[in-house]
Design a protein around this motif. Structure first.
Motif, PDB file in Angstrom:
ATOM      1  N   GLU A 238      44.262  57.742  43.960  1.00  9.16           N
ATOM      2  CA  GLU A 238      45.242  57.910  42.894  1.00  9.16           C
ATOM      3  C   GLU A 238      45.269  56.639  42.054  1.00  9.16           C
ATOM      4  O   GLU A 238      45.649  55.571  42.543  1.00  9.16           O
ATOM      5  N   PHE A 239      44.831  56.743  40.813  1.00 12.25           N
ATOM      6  CA  PHE A 239      44.865  55.574  39.940  1.00 12.25           C
ATOM      7  C   PHE A 239      46.304  55.288  39.523  1.00 12.25           C
ATOM      8  O   PHE A 239      47.022  56.178  39.044  1.00 12.25           O
ATOM      9  N   VAL A 240      46.712  54.035  39.699  1.00 10.57           N
ATOM     10  CA  VAL A 240      48.016  53.581  39.225  1.00 10.57           C
ATOM     11  C   VAL A 240      47.776  52.383  38.321  1.00 10.57           C
ATOM     12  O   VAL A 240      46.760  51.686  38.427  1.00 10.57           O
ATOM     13  N   HIS A 241      48.716  52.128  37.410  1.00 13.41           N
ATOM     14  CA  HIS A 241      48.534  51.093  36.402  1.00 13.41           C
ATOM     15  C   HIS A 241      49.590  49.998  36.555  1.00 13.41           C
ATOM     16  O   HIS A 241      50.716  50.285  36.985  1.00 13.41           O
ATOM     17  N   PRO A 242      49.242  48.762  36.206  1.00 15.23           N
ATOM     18  CA  PRO A 242      50.225  47.679  36.285  1.00 15.23           C
ATOM     19  C   PRO A 242      51.421  47.963  35.370  1.00 15.23           C
ATOM     20  O   PRO A 242      51.245  48.394  34.227  1.00 15.23           O
ATOM     21  N   PRO A 243      52.644  47.753  35.855  1.00 18.61           N
ATOM     22  CA  PRO A 243      53.810  47.909  34.974  1.00 18.61           C
ATOM     23  C   PRO A 243      53.728  46.937  33.806  1.00 18.61           C
ATOM     24  O   PRO A 243      53.093  45.871  33.904  1.00 18.61           O
ATOM     25  N   ASN A 244      54.354  47.285  32.701  1.00 21.68           N
ATOM     26  CA  ASN A 244      54.350  46.414  31.529  1.00 21.68           C
ATOM     27  C   ASN A 244      54.878  45.031  31.893  1.00 21.68           C
ATOM     28  O   ASN A 244      55.937  44.895  32.516  1.00 21.68           O
ATOM     29  N   GLY A 245      54.099  44.024  31.505  1.00 19.63           N
ATOM     30  CA  GLY A 245      54.517  42.650  31.748  1.00 19.63           C
ATOM     31  C   GLY A 245      54.143  42.117  33.113  1.00 19.63           C
ATOM     32  O   GLY A 245      54.296  40.922  33.385  1.00 19.63           O
ATOM     33  N   ARG A 246      53.641  42.960  34.002  1.00 19.12           N
ATOM     34  CA  ARG A 246      53.252  42.528  35.345  1.00 19.12           C
ATOM     35  C   ARG A 246      51.782  42.137  35.342  1.00 19.12           C
ATOM     36  O   ARG A 246      50.914  42.931  34.952  1.00 19.12           O
ATOM     37  N   PRO A 247      51.429  40.888  35.760  1.00 18.06           N
ATOM     38  CA  PRO A 247      50.012  40.503  35.794  1.00 18.06           C
ATOM     39  C   PRO A 247      49.221  41.443  36.695  1.00 18.06           C
ATOM     40  O   PRO A 247      49.714  41.938  37.708  1.00 18.06           O
ATOM     41  N   GLU A 248      47.953  41.667  36.319  1.00 13.53           N
ATOM     42  CA  GLU A 248      47.130  42.617  37.060  1.00 13.53           C
ATOM     43  C   GLU A 248      46.996  42.244  38.529  1.00 13.53           C
ATOM     44  O   GLU A 248      47.094  43.098  39.407  1.00 13.53           O
ATOM     45  N   GLU A 249      46.757  40.955  38.815  1.00 13.91           N
ATOM     46  CA  GLU A 249      46.586  40.555  40.205  1.00 13.91           C
ATOM     47  C   GLU A 249      47.851  40.802  41.012  1.00 13.91           C
ATOM     48  O   GLU A 249      47.793  41.221  42.176  1.00 13.91           O
ATOM     49  N   ALA A 250      49.010  40.543  40.391  1.00 10.99           N
ATOM     50  CA  ALA A 250      50.277  40.781  41.088  1.00 10.99           C
ATOM     51  C   ALA A 250      50.482  42.268  41.342  1.00 10.99           C
ATOM     52  O   ALA A 250      50.938  42.677  42.418  1.00 10.99           O
ATOM     53  N   ALA A 251      50.117  43.103  40.355  1.00 14.01           N
ATOM     54  CA  ALA A 251      50.265  44.550  40.522  1.00 14.01           C
ATOM     55  C   ALA A 251      49.329  45.074  41.606  1.00 14.01           C
ATOM     56  O   ALA A 251      49.694  45.968  42.384  1.00 14.01           O
ATOM     57  N   ILE A 252      48.114  44.518  41.689  1.00 12.38           N
ATOM     58  CA  ILE A 252      47.177  44.930  42.739  1.00 12.38           C
ATOM     59  C   ILE A 252      47.711  44.524  44.106  1.00 12.38           C
ATOM     60  O   ILE A 252      47.608  45.279  45.086  1.00 12.38           O
ATOM     61  N   ALA A 253      48.310  43.330  44.193  1.00  9.97           N
ATOM     62  CA  ALA A 253      48.913  42.897  45.455  1.00  9.97           C
ATOM     63  C   ALA A 253      50.043  43.835  45.862  1.00  9.97           C
ATOM     64  O   ALA A 253      50.216  44.133  47.053  1.00  9.97           O
ATOM     65  N   ASP A 254      50.815  44.309  44.899  1.00  8.81           N
ATOM     66  CA  ASP A 254      51.879  45.273  45.198  1.00  8.81           C
ATOM     67  C   ASP A 254      51.304  46.590  45.718  1.00  8.81           C
ATOM     68  O   ASP A 254      51.876  47.220  46.614  1.00  8.81           O
ATOM     69  N   THR A 255      50.178  47.003  45.139  1.00  7.09           N
ATOM     70  CA  THR A 255      49.566  48.297  45.482  1.00  7.09           C
ATOM     71  C   THR A 255      48.769  48.218  46.771  1.00  7.09           C
ATOM     72  O   THR A 255      48.739  49.166  47.564  1.00  7.09           O
ATOM     73  N   GLY A 256      48.072  47.107  46.973  1.00  6.47           N
ATOM     74  CA  GLY A 256      47.232  46.928  48.147  1.00  6.47           C
ATOM     75  C   GLY A 256      45.753  46.934  47.840  1.00  6.47           C
ATOM     76  O   GLY A 256      44.966  46.272  48.516  1.00  6.47           O
ATOM     77  N   LEU A 257      45.342  47.693  46.802  1.00  7.52           N
ATOM     78  CA  LEU A 257      43.929  47.803  46.452  1.00  7.52           C
ATOM     79  C   LEU A 257      43.806  47.992  44.951  1.00  7.52           C
ATOM     80  O   LEU A 257      44.609  48.696  44.339  1.00  7.52           O
TER      81      LEU A 257
END
Length: 316
Positions: A238-257
């Motif tokens: 399931e593709f998910v996208h970084p929330p607005n204003g959230r750095p990509e690396e931080a969003a990936i850390a939140d997601t796990g992958l």
């Protein structure tokens, strides 16, 4: 005077710098004009330093000398021969201020006149037959015209093979070696289940093929990631996208992958992420509209590519 061959280039940033550096290398000590003018390298350095200065102003890291209109008039003095031209665009920062970017410049290299034309989207300029040649990111080719297949796209050599000739006349001619990579990133716990050898499984394409769950990517890279990993591997993802204003690396850390561009990976590690497989190089590439090819455009193409061009995008 022969008519210049138009080549679309990005208006700013590292991709434009890579193009200018390549042309300066190919020109050597030759003047920018047919018989006179400053060396091409000097003009390239002038454009690069000017745009870096303007970027620093845009980021509030530099105090501006005069208004943006004063600086534009000084940079684009069309009374001076071989002077690069610049223009204004709205920046995407708060308030959308104007930013000075590259517009055009004509150079002679090995007796061939080449007119660099700044475009926000060089790929689309060559795709719509506005220009015969262009430099842009290899990513855009995957995002827009490469056919998605069940099997992964394992190398850049396969890119042209996956372009439907009924879709576009654009082909990748060569790359410039200014490479960063789309890299698989994950938290340590996302691959905590050990292998038969007792160690965590490697973070690679096979891991994604066996994985089911969210995978964080920028919205613009969803199709690219599907092409690179293959349709079979992304089933159950399931593709998910970084929330607005959230750095990509931080969003990936939140997601796990997730997948994001890396050079050294330092920022990813700062967010507690492990670096996995480099999935695909993101490189500035020379694009050619083969329907527009003639002796002039073919000559410029070969002039730019030359011999021994170091590139991770080794397309014949």
């Amino acid at each position: 005077m022969p008519t210049p061959v138009d080549v679309a280039v990005p208006r700013k940033g590292r991709p434009l710098e890579a193009v200018l550096e390549r042309l300066a290398e190919r020109a050597g000590d030759a003047p920018a004009g047919r018989r006179d003018g400053p060396p091409v390298a000097a003009l390239a350095d002038d454009v690069i330093s000017t745009l870096r200065y303007e970027k620093a102003i845009a980021k509030d890291d530099q105090t501006a000398d005069g208004t943006v209109y004063d600086r534009l008039a000084a940079y684009s003095d069309l009374q001076t021969r071989y002077r690069p031209e610049y223009t204004l665009l709205r920046d995407d920062r708060a308030g959308r201020p104007r930013r000075i970017v590259f517009d055009a410049m004509t150079l002679y290299i090995d007796g061939r006149p080449i007119r660099l034309v700044g475009r926000e989207e060089p790929f689309r300029a060559v795709r719509t037959h506005e220009v015969p040649l262009a430099f842009d990111s290899a990513d855009l080719v995957l995002e827009e015209v490469v056919e998605l297949r069940p099997e992964p796209l394992a190398s850049i050599e396969e890119v042209n093979d996956r372009i439907d000739p009924r879709e576009t006349d654009v082909r990748v001619a060569a790359g410039l070696g200014d490479t960063v990579h789309h890299t698989l990133l994950g938290t340590p716990d996302i691959r905590s289940a050990p292998t038969d050898e007792g160690s965590p499984p490697p973070l690679d394409r096979e891991f994604v093929a066996a994985y089911e769950g969210p995978l964080c990517v920028s919205p613009r890279y969803e199709r690219l990631v599907t092409a690179v990993l293959g349709g079979d591997a992304t089933e159950g993802v399931e593709f998910v996208h970084p929330p607005n204003g959230r750095p990509e690396e931080a969003a990936i850390a939140d997601t796990g992958l997730g997948v994001y561009l890396t050079v050294t990976g330092a920022t990813a590690r700062d967010h507690g992420l492990d670096l996995g497989e480099r999935l695909f190089p993101s490189e500035t590439v020379l694009l050619e509209n083969v329907a527009e090819r003639d002796d002039r455009t073919a000559g410029v193409r070969e002039l730019i590519i030359g011999d021994g061009l170091e590139t991770t995008l080794a397309v014949p």
